[in-house]
Design a protein around this motif. Structure first.
Motif, PDB file in Angstrom:
ATOM      1  N   VAL A  27       0.843  -1.202   0.000  1.00  0.00           N
ATOM      2  CA  VAL A  27       0.000   0.000   0.000  1.00  0.00           C
ATOM      3  C   VAL A  27       0.874   1.246   0.000  1.00  0.00           C
ATOM      4  CG1 VAL A  27      -1.697   1.307   1.318  1.00  0.00           C
ATOM      5  CG2 VAL A  27      -1.924  -1.164   1.129  1.00  0.00           C
ATOM      6  N   GLY A  28       1.940   1.207   0.797  1.00  0.00           N
ATOM      7  CA  GLY A  28       2.826   2.361   0.885  1.00  0.00           C
ATOM      8  C   GLY A  28       3.487   2.712  -0.429  1.00  0.00           C
TER       9      GLY A  28
ATOM     10  N   GLY B  37      -9.752   6.184  11.635  1.00  0.00           N
ATOM     11  CA  GLY B  37      -8.859   6.338  10.487  1.00  0.00           C
ATOM     12  C   GLY B  37      -9.618   6.738   9.245  1.00  0.00           C
ATOM     13  N   ALA B  38     -10.771   6.110   9.015  1.00  0.00           N
ATOM     14  CA  ALA B  38     -11.594   6.432   7.854  1.00  0.00           C
ATOM     15  C   ALA B  38     -12.158   7.848   7.956  1.00  0.00           C
ATOM     16  CB  ALA B  38     -12.734   5.422   7.725  1.00  0.00           C
TER      17      ALA B  38
ATOM     18  N   LEU C 243      -3.776  -9.955   4.955  1.00  0.00           N
ATOM     19  CA  LEU C 243      -3.923 -10.829   3.790  1.00  0.00           C
ATOM     20  C   LEU C 243      -4.964 -10.279   2.823  1.00  0.00           C
ATOM     21  CD1 LEU C 243      -2.648 -13.468   2.838  1.00  0.00           C
ATOM     22  CD2 LEU C 243      -4.569 -14.696   3.882  1.00  0.00           C
ATOM     23  N   LEU C 244      -6.039  -9.719   3.355  1.00  0.00           N
ATOM     24  CA  LEU C 244      -7.079  -9.113   2.528  1.00  0.00           C
ATOM     25  C   LEU C 244      -6.527  -7.916   1.755  1.00  0.00           C
ATOM     26  CD1 LEU C 244     -10.070  -9.141   1.736  1.00  0.00           C
ATOM     27  CD2 LEU C 244     -10.535  -7.669   3.714  1.00  0.00           C
ATOM     28  N   VAL C 245      -5.713  -7.099   2.433  1.00  0.00           N
ATOM     29  CA  VAL C 245      -5.095  -5.944   1.773  1.00  0.00           C
ATOM     30  C   VAL C 245      -4.188  -6.407   0.632  1.00  0.00           C
ATOM     31  CG1 VAL C 245      -3.461  -4.039   2.074  1.00  0.00           C
ATOM     32  CG2 VAL C 245      -5.228  -4.448   3.792  1.00  0.00           C
TER      33      VAL C 245
ATOM     34  N   THR D   2      -9.426   2.934   1.648  1.00  0.00           N
ATOM     35  CA  THR D   2      -9.859   1.928   2.624  1.00  0.00           C
ATOM     36  C   THR D   2      -8.734   0.938   2.911  1.00  0.00           C
ATOM     37  OG1 THR D   2     -12.140   2.098   1.812  1.00  0.00           O
ATOM     38  CG2 THR D   2     -11.579   0.148   3.111  1.00  0.00           C
ATOM     39  N   LEU D   3      -8.052   0.499   1.860  1.00  0.00           N
ATOM     40  CA  LEU D   3      -6.915  -0.417   2.038  1.00  0.00           C
ATOM     41  C   LEU D   3      -5.796   0.253   2.822  1.00  0.00           C
ATOM     42  CD1 LEU D   3      -6.720  -2.039  -1.520  1.00  0.00           C
ATOM     43  CD2 LEU D   3      -7.704  -3.027   0.566  1.00  0.00           C
TER      44      LEU D   3
END
Length: 429
Positions: A32-33, A79-80, A154-156, A193-194
């Protein structure tokens, strides 16, 4: 040494869980980063990592314990909210995004510290270890934590892999993404979201204060090694995993040592090593290449001086005459004269210098490139003949033989430069 062997032998199931957890969250954070870094949204990750603290505290107040399900839910919600607040304020006001991010980060983190202080003053025994969410403690991960944070990580990872092409497109060319019918707004919402989920997965092991370092530093270090996205992504994952495991090991080996700071220390070491030693973009590599380029320029100018003397019917030049071409660089000039002699490009006759056959070929090429460039600049850029010399001096050292041939052909194989000097060919002289 015994701690090292014991930790990496994975005989203890708790150690195996720690390594599995830190590996998964490091991979998800780095993936993600990488997209966040390349999209120039590094500060957004920092803001989210600080904004999850009030959610952690509120989740504890509601649940009365460090239940990972409630902790994740609370952290994800705040966070969201912080992500939405940054986007809404940036779009609704004239404030710059970095200003908005700094303000939102400060507000949310300040609220989180107030809530954490208030909770600690209650004296509730169930609060033991809640402060680990500030700086992280990977060794405190238990099976239930691994299931929650591991599944999220794992989902990310899966989502990044599935939508790899789409995320790549909206980051590098969002206008084209819209033109081909991609739902850019929805994809950006999914990515945000991720990003929040990636931060949430690391709050226990790395901590809310330092989680941003695991998001941004690995891709920043990887960027020095490659320009290709898939290579940057793989290197960022490798750097993140190595630093995560190193931080977890130090937490295991040294009692009461938080994980987050040591993860940051490890990834910072990798980053600084990349900054200095990366193949083409590292500071030392750039210095070395620049030094070689300067040496090549000086070397070429010596050969060019000897060729110009040859054009004036002087087959040799005195060393002192060569020195006059390079005032203030006598020592350097003497060094390169010696090197050219060792390369059999020039030969010495007492204090006189003379081109060898191989040196003559190379000197011709340097002079030819210079004069071709002067002609190109005069013809195609309409520069005056007395303005083209300095620019040609810089460009003559950069052309490969292939580009030289194309430049020569585009000028229709000229015989003179703008100053009416002859353009030398291999069969001349």
């Amino acid at each position: 040494m015994e701690d090292f062997v014991y930790f990496f032998s994975f005989q203890d199931p708790n150690v195996a869980m720690v390594v599995a957890g830190i590996t998964l969250l490091s991979i998800s954070a780095a993936m993600v980063g990488t997209f966040t870094f390349l999209d120039k949204k590094a500060l957004l990750g920092d803001a989210i990592s600080h904004a999850v603290l009030p959610g952690v505290c509120l989740a504890f107040m509601f649940a009365g314990s460090k239940n990972p399900y409630w902790i994740v839910l609370g952290a994800f919600i705040t966070g969201a909210i912080s992500t939405y607040a940054i986007e809404w304020i940036s779009n609704s006001t004239k404030l710059k995004e970095d200003t908005v991010i700094a303000a939102v980060l400060s507000v949310f983190f300040g609220i989180g510290i107030l809530l954490l202080t208030q909770l600690q003053q209650t004296g509730d025994a169930a609060l033991s270890g809640l402060d680990h969410f500030l700086f992280g403690n990977a060794i405190s991960i238990v099976y239930e934590d691994l299931m929650v944070y591991g599944i999220l990580a794992l989902l990310v990872i899966i989502c990044i892999l599935v939508f790899y092409k789409e995320f790549k497109l909206i980051i590098f060319n969002p206008s084209f993404a819209e033109s081909v019918g991609l739902p850019v707004k929805r994809l950006k919402l999914l990515f945000n979201t991720l990003l929040v989920m990636a931060v949430v997965t690391g709050i226990q092991a790395i901590g809310v204060v330092l989680m941003a370092a695991l998001l941004i530093t690995p891709p920043a270090a990887a960027r020095f090694w490659s320009n290709r996205l898939h290579v940057i992504l793989m290197l960022a994952v490798l750097f993140a995993v190595l630093s995560g495991i190193a931080g977890a090991f130090i937490s295991f080996a040294v009692p009461h040592m938080p994980t987050g700071p040591w993860v940051v220390m490890a990834i910072s070491f990798i980053a600084f090593a990349s900054f200095f030693f990366a193949g083409k973009k590292g500071i030392l590599s750039k210095w070395y290449n620049q030094r070689n380029y300067q040496q090549k320029i000086h070397r070429d100018h010596i050969l060019k001086s000897l060729f110009q003397a040859l054009e004036k019917n002087s087959k040799t030049l005195e060393k002192d005459e060569i020195m006059e071409y390079f005032p203030g660089k006598e020592k350097l000039t003497r060094t390169y004269i010696s090197k050219l002699e060792q390369e059999n490009k020039i030969e010495l006759e007492g204090e006189k210098l003379k081109l060898t056959p191989s040196g003559l070929v190379e000197a011709k090429r340097v002079v030819r490139l210079h004069r071709l460039w002067e002609l190109y600049l005069a013809q195609y850029l309409n520069l005056a003949p007395d303005h083209v010399h300095d620019m040609a001096e810089k460009m003559e050292h950069l052309l490969t033989p292939e580009l030289e041939a194309k430049l020569d052909a585009s000028l229709d194989y000229p015989t003179q430069d703008p100053h009416h000097s002859k353009i030398p060919r291999d069969n001349d002289l």
